[in-house]
Design a protein around this motif. Structure first.
Motif, mmCIF file in Angstrom:
data_model
loop_
_atom_site.group_PDB
_atom_site.id
_atom_site.type_symbol
_atom_site.label_atom_id
_atom_site.label_comp_id
_atom_site.label_asym_id
_atom_site.label_seq_id
_atom_site.Cartn_x
_atom_site.Cartn_y
_atom_site.Cartn_z
ATOM 1 N N LEU A 70 0.822 -1.216 0.000
ATOM 2 C CA LEU A 70 0.000 0.000 0.000
ATOM 3 C C LEU A 70 0.856 1.266 0.000
ATOM 4 O O LEU A 70 0.531 2.249 -0.676
ATOM 5 N N LEU A 71 1.972 1.237 0.724
ATOM 6 C CA LEU A 71 2.867 2.396 0.747
ATOM 7 C C LEU A 71 3.418 2.647 -0.658
ATOM 8 O O LEU A 71 3.375 3.761 -1.189
ATOM 9 N N GLN A 72 3.899 1.565 -1.263
ATOM 10 C CA GLN A 72 4.484 1.634 -2.597
ATOM 11 C C GLN A 72 3.440 2.073 -3.634
ATOM 12 O O GLN A 72 3.679 2.933 -4.480
ATOM 13 N N PHE A 73 2.260 1.480 -3.509
ATOM 14 C CA PHE A 73 1.178 1.731 -4.462
ATOM 15 C C PHE A 73 0.750 3.195 -4.424
ATOM 16 O O PHE A 73 0.561 3.839 -5.462
ATOM 17 N N ASN A 74 0.617 3.734 -3.230
ATOM 18 C CA ASN A 74 0.211 5.137 -3.108
ATOM 19 C C ASN A 74 1.271 6.067 -3.688
ATOM 20 O O ASN A 74 0.946 7.079 -4.298
ATOM 21 N N ARG A 126 -4.280 17.632 -1.837
ATOM 22 C CA ARG A 126 -3.881 17.854 -0.442
ATOM 23 C C ARG A 126 -3.889 16.545 0.317
ATOM 24 O O ARG A 126 -4.499 15.569 -0.121
ATOM 25 N N PHE A 127 -3.244 16.540 1.468
ATOM 26 C CA PHE A 127 -3.191 15.329 2.303
ATOM 27 C C PHE A 127 -3.599 15.673 3.718
ATOM 28 O O PHE A 127 -3.287 16.756 4.216
ATOM 29 N N ILE A 128 -4.275 14.734 4.346
ATOM 30 C CA ILE A 128 -4.508 14.837 5.780
ATOM 31 C C ILE A 128 -4.036 13.537 6.406
ATOM 32 O O ILE A 128 -4.111 12.474 5.780
ATOM 33 N N GLY A 129 -3.509 13.624 7.622
ATOM 34 C CA GLY A 129 -3.034 12.420 8.294
ATOM 35 C C GLY A 129 -1.789 12.731 9.083
ATOM 36 O O GLY A 129 -1.266 13.844 9.025
ATOM 37 N N ARG A 130 -1.361 11.738 9.835
ATOM 38 C CA ARG A 130 -0.197 11.928 10.694
ATOM 39 C C ARG A 130 1.074 11.561 9.952
ATOM 40 O O ARG A 130 1.128 10.539 9.296
ATOM 41 N N ARG A 161 6.915 8.403 11.920
ATOM 42 C CA ARG A 161 8.097 7.777 11.320
ATOM 43 C C ARG A 161 7.778 6.539 10.477
ATOM 44 O O ARG A 161 8.607 6.077 9.706
ATOM 45 N N ARG A 162 6.573 6.027 10.643
ATOM 46 C CA ARG A 162 6.228 4.840 9.862
ATOM 47 C C ARG A 162 5.990 5.167 8.393
ATOM 48 O O ARG A 162 6.047 4.295 7.537
ATOM 49 N N VAL A 163 5.681 6.432 8.102
ATOM 50 C CA VAL A 163 5.458 6.821 6.700
ATOM 51 C C VAL A 163 6.821 7.099 6.074
ATOM 52 O O VAL A 163 7.545 7.984 6.524
ATOM 53 N N PRO A 164 7.211 6.320 5.055
ATOM 54 C CA PRO A 164 8.557 6.484 4.493
ATOM 55 C C PRO A 164 8.795 7.906 3.974
ATOM 56 O O PRO A 164 7.895 8.519 3.403
ATOM 57 N N GLN A 165 10.017 8.390 4.186
ATOM 58 C CA GLN A 165 10.394 9.736 3.761
ATOM 59 C C GLN A 165 10.119 9.975 2.280
ATOM 60 O O GLN A 165 9.708 11.056 1.874
ATOM 61 N N ARG A 166 10.349 8.940 1.494
ATOM 62 C CA ARG A 166 10.132 9.095 0.045
ATOM 63 C C ARG A 166 8.684 9.425 -0.269
ATOM 64 O O ARG A 166 8.387 10.256 -1.119
ATOM 65 N N LEU A 167 7.801 8.753 0.447
ATOM 66 C CA LEU A 167 6.374 8.998 0.238
ATOM 67 C C LEU A 167 5.994 10.403 0.721
ATOM 68 O O LEU A 167 5.242 11.112 0.051
ATOM 69 N N VAL A 168 6.576 10.806 1.852
ATOM 70 C CA VAL A 168 6.315 12.154 2.366
ATOM 71 C C VAL A 168 6.756 13.189 1.321
ATOM 72 O O VAL A 168 6.046 14.158 1.056
ATOM 73 N N ARG A 169 7.903 12.951 0.725
ATOM 74 C CA ARG A 169 8.392 13.880 -0.308
ATOM 75 C C ARG A 169 7.443 13.949 -1.496
ATOM 76 O O ARG A 169 7.153 15.025 -2.015
ATOM 77 N N ARG A 170 6.945 12.791 -1.920
ATOM 78 C CA ARG A 170 5.982 12.758 -3.033
ATOM 79 C C ARG A 170 4.726 13.538 -2.690
ATOM 80 O O ARG A 170 4.149 14.219 -3.524
ATOM 81 N N MET A 171 4.282 13.380 -1.440
ATOM 82 C CA MET A 171 3.068 14.090 -1.024
ATOM 83 C C MET A 171 3.318 15.597 -1.088
ATOM 84 O O MET A 171 2.482 16.351 -1.583
ATOM 85 N N ASP A 172 4.477 16.011 -0.594
ATOM 86 C CA ASP A 172 4.793 17.443 -0.606
ATOM 87 C C ASP A 172 4.911 17.967 -2.034
ATOM 88 O O ASP A 172 4.439 19.063 -2.340
ATOM 89 N N GLU A 173 5.523 17.155 -2.907
ATOM 90 C CA GLU A 173 5.659 17.563 -4.313
ATOM 91 C C GLU A 173 4.294 17.775 -4.949
ATOM 92 O O GLU A 173 4.061 18.779 -5.628
ATOM 93 N N ALA A 174 3.414 16.801 -4.726
ATOM 94 C CA ALA A 174 2.074 16.883 -5.343
ATOM 95 C C ALA A 174 1.315 18.092 -4.789
ATOM 96 O O ALA A 174 0.637 18.806 -5.531
ATOM 97 N N THR A 175 1.463 18.331 -3.482
ATOM 98 C CA THR A 175 0.793 19.484 -2.871
ATOM 99 C C THR A 175 1.347 20.779 -3.459
ATOM 100 O O THR A 175 0.583 21.668 -3.842
ATOM 101 N N ASP A 176 2.675 20.856 -3.541
ATOM 102 C CA ASP A 176 3.304 22.090 -4.033
ATOM 103 C C ASP A 176 2.961 22.350 -5.496
ATOM 104 O O ASP A 176 2.636 23.468 -5.877
ATOM 105 N N LEU A 177 3.036 21.278 -6.308
ATOM 106 C CA LEU A 177 2.766 21.415 -7.742
ATOM 107 C C LEU A 177 1.370 21.987 -7.984
ATOM 108 O O LEU A 177 1.164 22.792 -8.892
#
Ligand code: IPE
Ligand code: IPE
Ligand code: MG
Length: 240
Positions: free
Chosen positions: A79-83, A102-106, A109-125
């Motif tokens: 699920l992490l990879q898929f998202n 946009r994203f909501i959620g906590r 540390r369980r959320v991989p940094q790479r995924l966090v970066r993708r979320m930020d990229e999508a939000t910023d874009l």
């Protein structure tokens, strides 16, 4: 069920979806549960398109709950990879359609940094887009959100707490309350989704498993919503 069967003046402005039943969809076909998640992607983008075409302003989906970490490690990993892949593959197209992601959620540390970066990229874009706001609830739990809000309020030394104070400290203070919450797969529960915001949302339950959910099911849910009388504790009816 067609879009023309709906009252165009009473389209919900915010629709939220608990996309449930992926695992059962796969199991019914003798496939691994993760194939159900893969199949759910088509449903997600069809329903998003459908909502956008109807002029829905806010569309929110429950993608991963704070309780979903309890699943087998390989499913969590999937699920992490898929998202992450969905974000990577779809953000351009969503951006071109003027959709704001946009994203909501906590963000623990369980959320991989790479995924966090993708979320930020999508939000910023998509930050300045003016079309539909597509919110993805990831590692989201309604109780965790309230705990995080209360902690922030304490840290800010606020002395007087009102409902507005709490609402201002939610993950996305700009997100309006959902008018309509749809849960698929014949489960009749909220499962820790948007607890604060759904105080007066209309809940529509569908027996369809998420991977089979299409525009027509969205229209049927909106029709059911339009047939309801939202009373907000009052007496309702046309005078309300
Ligand atoms: C919803 O489908 C997707 C997520 C919770 C990530 P499920 O995986 O819960 O499917 P069922 O409920 O087991 O059928
Ligand atoms: C809710 O579905 C969470 C998401 C859709 C992401 P679940 O399948 O996790 O909920 P329960 O366990 O049936 O309550
Ligand atoms: Mg489920």
């Amino acid at each position: 069920m067609l879009a023309s069967d709906l009252d165009p003046t009473r389209i919900p402005s915010h629709i939220a979806c608990v996309m449930d039943g992926n695992g059962r969809w796969a199991e019914q076909r003798g496939l691994p549960r993760t194939d159900g998640h893969t199949a759910g992607e088509q449903a997600l983008f069809e329903v998003l398109d459908g909502a956008d075409d109807l002029g829905v302003g806010w569309f929110t989906v429950y993608a991963f709950s704070t309780e979903n970490w309890r699943r087998p490690a390989d499913e969590v990993q999937f699920l992490l990879q898929f998202n992450e892949e969905i974000l990577l593959n779809r953000q351009r197209e969503l951006h071109e359609r003027n959709i704001r992601i946009r994203f909501i959620g906590r963000r623990d540390r369980r959320v991989p940094q790479r995924l966090v970066r993708r979320m930020d990229e999508a939000t910023d874009l998509t930050r300045n887009n003016t079309g539909l706001t597509f919110t993805i609830a990831f590692n989201y739990g309604g109780r965790a959100e309230m705990v995080d809000a209360v902690q922030q309020i304490i840290d800010s030394d606020t002395r007087k707490v009102t409902e507005r104070t709490i609402a201002r400290h939610l993950y996305d203070p700009e997100m309006p309350e959902p008018d309509l919450v749809i849960r698929t797969s014949g489960e009749y529960r909220v499962s820790n989704f948007l607890l604060w915001n759904l105080a007066y949302s209309e809940l529509v339950f569908s027996d369809t498993l998420w991977p089979d959910f299409r525009r027509e099911h969205l229209y049927a849910a909106i029709k059911e919503y339009q047939d309801r009388d939202r009373r907000y504790g009052g007496v309702g009816g046309p005078e309300a």
